[in-house]
Design an enzyme around this catalytic site. Structure first.
Site, PDB file in Angstrom:
ATOM      1  N   ARG A  38       0.839  -1.196   0.000  1.00  0.00           N
ATOM      2  CA  ARG A  38       0.000   0.000   0.000  1.00  0.00           C
ATOM      3  C   ARG A  38       0.876   1.248   0.000  1.00  0.00           C
ATOM      4  O   ARG A  38       1.956   1.273   0.579  1.00  0.00           O
ATOM      5  CB  ARG A  38      -0.890   0.041   1.245  1.00  0.00           C
ATOM      6  CG  ARG A  38      -1.934  -1.055   1.331  1.00  0.00           C
ATOM      7  CD  ARG A  38      -2.736  -0.910   2.615  1.00  0.00           C
ATOM      8  NE  ARG A  38      -3.784  -1.917   2.702  1.00  0.00           N
ATOM      9  CZ  ARG A  38      -3.623  -3.115   3.273  1.00  0.00           C
ATOM     10  NH1 ARG A  38      -2.451  -3.452   3.794  1.00  0.00           N
ATOM     11  NH2 ARG A  38      -4.630  -3.972   3.327  1.00  0.00           N
ATOM     12  N   LYS A  73      -2.755  -1.431   8.351  1.00  0.00           N
ATOM     13  CA  LYS A  73      -4.204  -1.288   8.262  1.00  0.00           C
ATOM     14  C   LYS A  73      -4.928  -2.341   9.087  1.00  0.00           C
ATOM     15  O   LYS A  73      -5.901  -2.059   9.780  1.00  0.00           O
ATOM     16  CB  LYS A  73      -4.650  -1.365   6.796  1.00  0.00           C
ATOM     17  CG  LYS A  73      -6.114  -1.084   6.597  1.00  0.00           C
ATOM     18  CD  LYS A  73      -6.462  -1.009   5.124  1.00  0.00           C
ATOM     19  CE  LYS A  73      -7.927  -0.638   4.929  1.00  0.00           C
ATOM     20  NZ  LYS A  73      -8.283  -0.534   3.496  1.00  0.00           N
ATOM     21  N   ARG A 114      -1.272  -0.864  -6.606  1.00  0.00           N
ATOM     22  CA  ARG A 114      -1.584  -2.071  -5.840  1.00  0.00           C
ATOM     23  C   ARG A 114      -2.692  -2.867  -6.537  1.00  0.00           C
ATOM     24  O   ARG A 114      -2.631  -4.095  -6.603  1.00  0.00           O
ATOM     25  CB  ARG A 114      -1.982  -1.666  -4.428  1.00  0.00           C
ATOM     26  CG  ARG A 114      -2.378  -2.799  -3.494  1.00  0.00           C
ATOM     27  CD  ARG A 114      -2.583  -2.192  -2.111  1.00  0.00           C
ATOM     28  NE  ARG A 114      -3.390  -3.017  -1.242  1.00  0.00           N
ATOM     29  CZ  ARG A 114      -2.913  -3.996  -0.489  1.00  0.00           C
ATOM     30  NH1 ARG A 114      -1.618  -4.286  -0.533  1.00  0.00           N
ATOM     31  NH2 ARG A 114      -3.703  -4.676   0.312  1.00  0.00           N
ATOM     32  N   HIS A 137      -4.841  -9.425   2.603  1.00  0.00           N
ATOM     33  CA  HIS A 137      -6.290  -9.558   2.689  1.00  0.00           C
ATOM     34  C   HIS A 137      -6.658 -10.916   3.256  1.00  0.00           C
ATOM     35  O   HIS A 137      -5.850 -11.839   3.264  1.00  0.00           O
ATOM     36  CB  HIS A 137      -6.928  -9.428   1.302  1.00  0.00           C
ATOM     37  CG  HIS A 137      -6.901  -8.035   0.782  1.00  0.00           C
ATOM     38  ND1 HIS A 137      -7.147  -7.736  -0.539  1.00  0.00           N
ATOM     39  CD2 HIS A 137      -6.661  -6.848   1.396  1.00  0.00           C
ATOM     40  CE1 HIS A 137      -7.069  -6.429  -0.715  1.00  0.00           C
ATOM     41  NE2 HIS A 137      -6.766  -5.875   0.435  1.00  0.00           N
ATOM     42  N   TYR A 186      -2.251 -17.393   6.749  1.00  0.00           N
ATOM     43  CA  TYR A 186      -1.563 -16.122   6.936  1.00  0.00           C
ATOM     44  C   TYR A 186      -1.085 -15.923   8.356  1.00  0.00           C
ATOM     45  O   TYR A 186      -0.040 -15.340   8.586  1.00  0.00           O
ATOM     46  CB  TYR A 186      -2.475 -14.958   6.530  1.00  0.00           C
ATOM     47  CG  TYR A 186      -1.736 -13.648   6.585  1.00  0.00           C
ATOM     48  CD1 TYR A 186      -0.798 -13.327   5.611  1.00  0.00           C
ATOM     49  CD2 TYR A 186      -1.913 -12.787   7.648  1.00  0.00           C
ATOM     50  CE1 TYR A 186      -0.080 -12.157   5.670  1.00  0.00           C
ATOM     51  CE2 TYR A 186      -1.202 -11.604   7.716  1.00  0.00           C
ATOM     52  CZ  TYR A 186      -0.292 -11.299   6.729  1.00  0.00           C
ATOM     53  OH  TYR A 186       0.432 -10.138   6.810  1.00  0.00           O
TER      54      TYR A 186
END
Length: 390
Positions: free
Chosen positions: A212, A249, A330, A353, A363
């Site tokens: 990002r 984020k 992105r 994500h 993840y």
């Protein structure tokens, strides 16, 4: 005997309603007893009809029972200004500036003179319907949030009984500018423009690694590992952003990503050039410096990045550079990998994500290990021709 003379006189401690010819309105008075000095304490409301006054008396009684100290002169503007000054403590300057601008140009400009006690759900509905004709949904969400939070702030200080802004539904608003992504040919032309400059490297990192823009700007050299220990691919630790206190984020946005081989070589050359340039200006240089900082070593602003990015697009042959923003690099990263056949689950890991429960489970185990799928794919997509000619 007239109707007026037949009216029963209110007893001690009762509410009374009477016609005030000087105001051309009915006035309702609520008796609250007497002061120690013997002066009668009364709260008054007014309206065009007795029915309106009786409704206001009932509301005022509820407020008094709840300990509310509402003021007939307290306006929406005062409520919003109080929230801006007291309700945003600890937020970063950019966030405060954004909320202040939206509050000033929309909430205060439209509703500022309205008294808080007079604001109704119908009034808020009408206001939002009007704003939805010109504002995108995200802006609509923000201005309603500002109004709701400002009234809640007033509620906590016993200035109003209820938050009528909580009773309304948000209209759809206008569609925002649709995001887009670079085609492969466009991406290749972008990667050849302004080579050797910081903005070229900024674009390369954003496009080839999928970080990002808010994560690229605060990136420091101690998070860029060009020569890691043997057995580990050169990588970037995406552990910070420009958000409050530097958090990414989401928790899943904290990730470690390998870099394509060509990007590693370019960054290595850029690092040496940056060090020489800083030292020639008499400035110190260290691993904690910003990778894409200004000449004096400060972090670049979003506006500075956006302006230079559009200059680069112009040199790359784009007809309307102003139609593009850095965040779309992105989007391009995701689109190019998807077109190349990289599974969406792997892309989700790369960009931080969570598109499925499986991705989430994988993840969580990838906070430290280097995720190499993106780098390998980007080497194949952009640099295979160079590699085959060696």
């Amino acid at each position: 005997m007239s109707e007026e003379s037949k009216r029963r006189k209110a007893g001690n401690g009762e509410d009374s309603i009477y016609w005030d010819s000087s105001k051309n309105r009915y006035v309702g008075a609520i008796s609250l007893g007497y002061t120690p000095a013997g002066k009668r304490i009364r709260v008054k409301v007014s309206g065009k009809t007795k029915t309106e006054v009786r409704a206001k008396i009932r509301e005022k009684r509820k407020e008094l029972a709840a300990g509310i100290k509402s003021s007939a002169s307290y306006t929406i503007e005062q409520a919003v200004q109080a929230w801006l000054s007291q309700g945003l403590k600890g937020r970063d300057k950019g966030t405060v500036d954004t909320y202040t601008s939206m509050a000033t140009h929309h909430v205060i400009a439209d509703l500022g003179k309205v008294r808080l006690v007079d604001l109704t759900a119908d009034g808020v509905d009408c206001w939002l319907d009007e704003k939805s004709m010109s504002l995108a949904k995200s802006s609509m969400e923000m201005i309603l949030s500002i109004l709701r939070r400002s009234i809640t702030h007033a509620q906590r200080r016993d200035l109003v009984l209820r938050n009528v802004a909580e009773l309304v539904e948000l209209p759809e608003g206008q569609s925002g500018r649709p995001s887009k992504s670079l085609r492969l040919e466009q991406a290749k032309s972008v990667l050849t423009a302004r080579q050797g400059t910081w903005v070229h490297l900024y674009v390369a990192v954003s496009l080839l690694v999928g970080i990002r823009t808010e994560e690229v700007r605060p990136l420091t050299w101690d998070r860029v590992h060009l020569d890691p220990p043997s057995g580990t691919a050169p990588h970037i630790e995406v552990w910070r952003s420009v958000r409050r206190r530097g958090e990414t984020k989401t928790v899943k946005s904290r990730r470690t990503l390998a870099m394509p081989k060509q990007l590693v070589e370019t960054l290595r050359a850029y690092q040496k050039a940056q060090q020489v340039r800083r030292e020639s200006l008499g400035l110190s240089w260290g691993d904690g410096d910003f990778v894409f900082g200004t000449s004096s070593g400060e972090q670049r602003t979003a506006e500075n990045v956006r302006r230079n990015f559009r200059v680069l697009l112009g040199e790359a042959g784009f007809i309307e550079p102003k139609q593009w923003t850095p965040r779309e690099l992105r989007h391009s990263f995701v689109s190019i990998l998807s077109d190349h056949g990289v599974p969406l689950e792997k892309i989700a890991r790369l960009v931080g994500h969570s598109s499925s429960q499986t991705t989430e489970a994988v993840y969580r185990k990838q906070i430290r290990p280097v995720i190499t799928d993106g780098a390998e794919a980007m080497d194949e997509i952009f640099f295979r021709d160079e590699g085959s000619s060696e």
